[in-house]
Design a protein around this motif. Structure first.
Motif, PDB file in Angstrom:
ATOM      1  N   MET A   1       0.848  -1.188   0.000  1.00 35.19           N
ATOM      2  CA  MET A   1       0.000   0.000   0.000  1.00 35.19           C
ATOM      3  C   MET A   1       0.887   1.242   0.000  1.00 35.19           C
ATOM      4  N   ARG A   2       0.614   2.130  -0.947  1.00 33.54           N
ATOM      5  CA  ARG A   2       1.391   3.372  -1.029  1.00 33.54           C
ATOM      6  C   ARG A   2       0.932   4.363   0.037  1.00 33.54           C
ATOM      7  N   LYS A   3       1.864   5.226   0.456  1.00 33.15           N
ATOM      8  CA  LYS A   3       1.548   6.240   1.457  1.00 33.15           C
ATOM      9  C   LYS A   3       1.076   7.526   0.786  1.00 33.15           C
ATOM     10  N   LEU A   4       0.123   8.168   1.450  1.00 35.11           N
ATOM     11  CA  LEU A   4      -0.260   9.527   1.099  1.00 35.11           C
ATOM     12  C   LEU A   4       0.433  10.435   2.101  1.00 35.11           C
ATOM     13  N   THR A   5       1.303  11.305   1.600  1.00 31.03           N
ATOM     14  CA  THR A   5       2.095  12.202   2.438  1.00 31.03           C
ATOM     15  C   THR A   5       1.680  13.639   2.191  1.00 31.03           C
ATOM     16  N   TYR A   6       1.282  14.290   3.257  1.00 31.79           N
ATOM     17  CA  TYR A   6       0.986  15.727   3.189  1.00 31.79           C
ATOM     18  C   TYR A   6       2.298  16.448   3.440  1.00 31.79           C
ATOM     19  N   PHE A   7       2.917  16.937   2.365  1.00 32.59           N
ATOM     20  CA  PHE A   7       4.209  17.633   2.394  1.00 32.59           C
ATOM     21  C   PHE A   7       3.879  19.102   2.173  1.00 32.59           C
ATOM     22  N   ASP A  65       5.674   9.717  -7.002  1.00 32.30           N
ATOM     23  CA  ASP A  65       5.493   9.704  -8.452  1.00 32.30           C
ATOM     24  C   ASP A  65       4.153  10.324  -8.845  1.00 32.30           C
ATOM     25  N   THR A  66       3.377  10.717  -7.829  1.00 34.73           N
ATOM     26  CA  THR A  66       2.035  11.263  -8.049  1.00 34.73           C
ATOM     27  C   THR A  66       1.835  12.452  -7.127  1.00 34.73           C
ATOM     28  N   VAL A  67       1.153  13.484  -7.627  1.00 33.95           N
ATOM     29  CA  VAL A  67       0.832  14.654  -6.808  1.00 33.95           C
ATOM     30  C   VAL A  67      -0.667  14.937  -6.928  1.00 33.95           C
ATOM     31  N   ILE A  68      -1.264  15.257  -5.786  1.00 32.34           N
ATOM     32  CA  ILE A  68      -2.670  15.678  -5.740  1.00 32.34           C
ATOM     33  C   ILE A  68      -2.701  17.069  -5.144  1.00 32.34           C
ATOM     34  N   GLU A 119      -7.740   4.202  -4.545  1.00 34.68           N
ATOM     35  CA  GLU A 119      -7.263   3.490  -5.744  1.00 34.68           C
ATOM     36  C   GLU A 119      -5.780   3.766  -5.962  1.00 34.68           C
ATOM     37  N   LEU A 120      -5.385   5.032  -5.836  1.00 34.16           N
ATOM     38  CA  LEU A 120      -3.980   5.407  -6.018  1.00 34.16           C
ATOM     39  C   LEU A 120      -3.098   4.733  -4.977  1.00 34.16           C
ATOM     40  N   LYS A 121      -3.563   4.688  -3.735  1.00 35.69           N
ATOM     41  CA  LYS A 121      -2.782   4.065  -2.669  1.00 35.69           C
ATOM     42  C   LYS A 121      -2.629   2.564  -2.883  1.00 35.69           C
ATOM     43  N   ALA A 122      -3.600   1.939  -3.540  1.00 40.40           N
ATOM     44  CA  ALA A 122      -3.568   0.494  -3.772  1.00 40.40           C
ATOM     45  C   ALA A 122      -2.678   0.095  -4.945  1.00 40.40           C
ATOM     46  N   GLU A 123      -2.255   1.059  -5.755  1.00 36.55           N
ATOM     47  CA  GLU A 123      -1.393   0.754  -6.893  1.00 36.55           C
ATOM     48  C   GLU A 123      -0.043   0.224  -6.433  1.00 36.55           C
ATOM     49  N   LYS A 124       0.578  -0.565  -7.276  1.00 34.96           N
ATOM     50  CA  LYS A 124       1.921  -1.080  -6.976  1.00 34.96           C
ATOM     51  C   LYS A 124       2.951  -0.061  -7.454  1.00 34.96           C
ATOM     52  N   SER A 125       3.710   0.453  -6.521  1.00 36.40           N
ATOM     53  CA  SER A 125       4.772   1.404  -6.830  1.00 36.40           C
ATOM     54  C   SER A 125       5.659   1.535  -5.601  1.00 36.40           C
ATOM     55  N   ASP A 126       6.941   1.735  -5.827  1.00 40.98           N
ATOM     56  CA  ASP A 126       7.863   1.973  -4.724  1.00 40.98           C
ATOM     57  C   ASP A 126       7.776   3.418  -4.231  1.00 40.98           C
ATOM     58  N   LEU A 127       7.101   4.273  -5.003  1.00 39.31           N
ATOM     59  CA  LEU A 127       6.995   5.687  -4.657  1.00 39.31           C
ATOM     60  C   LEU A 127       5.585   6.009  -4.171  1.00 39.31           C
ATOM     61  N   GLY A 128       5.491   7.051  -3.360  1.00 43.79           N
ATOM     62  CA  GLY A 128       4.228   7.424  -2.758  1.00 43.79           C
ATOM     63  C   GLY A 128       3.498   8.523  -3.490  1.00 43.79           C
ATOM     64  N   GLU A 140     -10.356  17.261   3.847  1.00 40.80           N
ATOM     65  CA  GLU A 140     -11.188  16.186   3.302  1.00 40.80           C
ATOM     66  C   GLU A 140     -10.465  14.841   3.326  1.00 40.80           C
ATOM     67  N   LEU A 141      -9.144  14.873   3.174  1.00 38.53           N
ATOM     68  CA  LEU A 141      -8.370  13.632   3.074  1.00 38.53           C
ATOM     69  C   LEU A 141      -7.654  13.236   4.361  1.00 38.53           C
ATOM     70  N   ILE A 142      -7.911  13.924   5.468  1.00 43.91           N
ATOM     71  CA  ILE A 142      -7.159  13.671   6.694  1.00 43.91           C
ATOM     72  C   ILE A 142      -7.154  12.198   7.093  1.00 43.91           C
ATOM     73  N   ASP A 143      -8.246  11.497   6.910  1.00 43.92           N
ATOM     74  CA  ASP A 143      -8.289  10.088   7.300  1.00 43.92           C
ATOM     75  C   ASP A 143      -7.441   9.203   6.399  1.00 43.92           C
ATOM     76  N   GLU A 144      -7.054   9.694   5.237  1.00 47.52           N
ATOM     77  CA  GLU A 144      -6.220   8.941   4.300  1.00 47.52           C
ATOM     78  C   GLU A 144      -4.735   9.283   4.427  1.00 47.52           C
ATOM     79  N   VAL A 145      -4.406  10.345   5.155  1.00 47.20           N
ATOM     80  CA  VAL A 145      -3.013  10.789   5.284  1.00 47.20           C
ATOM     81  C   VAL A 145      -2.242   9.827   6.178  1.00 47.20           C
ATOM     82  N   ASP A 146      -1.129   9.304   5.647  1.00 45.53           N
ATOM     83  CA  ASP A 146      -0.278   8.361   6.363  1.00 45.53           C
ATOM     84  C   ASP A 146       0.948   9.026   6.974  1.00 45.53           C
ATOM     85  N   GLU A 147       1.346  10.159   6.409  1.00 48.29           N
ATOM     86  CA  GLU A 147       2.579  10.813   6.835  1.00 48.29           C
ATOM     87  C   GLU A 147       2.436  12.315   6.655  1.00 48.29           C
TER      88      GLU A 147
END
Length: 194
Positions: A1-7, A65-68, A119-128, A140-147
Motif C-alpha cells: 500500500m502506497r503512502k499519502l504524504t501531506y508535504f 510519483d504522483t501529486v494531488i 485506488e492510487l494508494k492500492a497501486e503497486k509502486s515503490d513511490l508514494g 477532506e483527506l485527513i483520514d487517508e493521510v499516512d505521513e
C-alpha cells in the motif's frame, strides 16, 4: 500500500498562507542550504519550471510519483500560464468547479475523491503520493493521510489558512525526524499512528 504524504510549508503557528492564502513571505527561507536538502531528499516537490531554473530538473524522484492538489493551489499555476506545474509527476487536481482539465496530463477528480485516493494508494509502486495542498483538500483527506512532512518557517501569521481546513477528531502521529536549518526553518516528519 502506497503512502499519502501531506508535504506542506507552514508558519510556526500552523498556517500555510495568510488570510488570502498567500504564502510568498515563506519563500525567503528557501535558501541554498534548504535547496540542497530539497534536491537531495524531495526534488520532485519543486515545480518543473523551478527545477529547470535551479539546475536539478534531471534529479530522479525520491519519494513521490504522483501529486494531488486542490483547485486553489492549481489555480496559482494556471494564473501563471502553466497547465502542468509538476509535469515530471502524475498530476491530479481535486475540484468541484473545474469540469474539464486544461491539460491532457492533468487528471481532474470531481467525484469520489476518497475513492480515487484509495485506488492510487492500492497501486503497486515503490513511490508514494504527495498531497500538495491546500487546506480544504487536506481536511477532506485527513483520514487517508499516512505521513506529514511539515516545512516550518520562522514566521508567525496570527491568522490565515490552516493546514487542515475541516473539523475532525484529534488524530495522533509519531514524530520520526526533525531537520533544522541555519535560517531557523525546520522540517518535521510524522507517521500516522493507526
Amino acid at each position: 500500500m502506497r503512502k499519502l504524504t501531506y508535504f506542506i510549508a507552514c508558519s510556526i503557528d500552523g498556517f500555510i498562507g495568510d488570510p488570502s492564502g498567500d504564502a510568498t513571505s515563506m519563500y525567503r527561507f528557501v535558501d541554498e542550504e534548504f535547496l540542497s536538502f530539497l534536491k537531495a531528499e524531495h526534488p520532485e516537490t519543486v515545480p518543473a519550471e523551478a527545477r529547470k531554473a535551479l539546475g536539478f530538473h534531471e534529479a530522479e524522484s525520491r519519494r513521490f510519483d504522483t501529486v494531488i492538489q486542490g483547485r486553489a493551489s492549481y489555480q496559482l499555476a494556471l494564473d501563471a500560464g502553466i497547465t502542468s506545474p509538476y509535469s515530471h509527476l502524475r498530476e491530479l487536481v481535486a475540484s468541484r468547479t473545474l469540469t474539464e482539465s486544461p491539460d491532457a496530463d492533468v487528471e481532474v477528480i470531481s467525484g469520489d475523491l476518497i475513492g480515487r485516493v484509495r485506488e492510487l494508494k492500492a497501486e503497486k509502486s515503490d513511490l508514494g503520493i504527495w498531497l500538495c495542498g491546500g487546506s480544504q483538500l487536506a481536511g477532506e483527506l485527513i483520514d487517508e493521510v499516512d505521513e506529514l512532512v511539515i516545512k516550518t518557517y520562522p514566521l508567525v501569521y496570527g491568522s490565515g489558512m490552516t493546514m487542515f481546513g475541516a473539523d475532525f477528531n484529534a488524530l495522533e502521529f509519531t514524530l520520526d525526524d526533525v531537520r533544522t536549518f541555519g535560517n531557523g526553518a525546520l522540517v518535521r516528519t510524522y507517521s500516522r499512528k493507526r
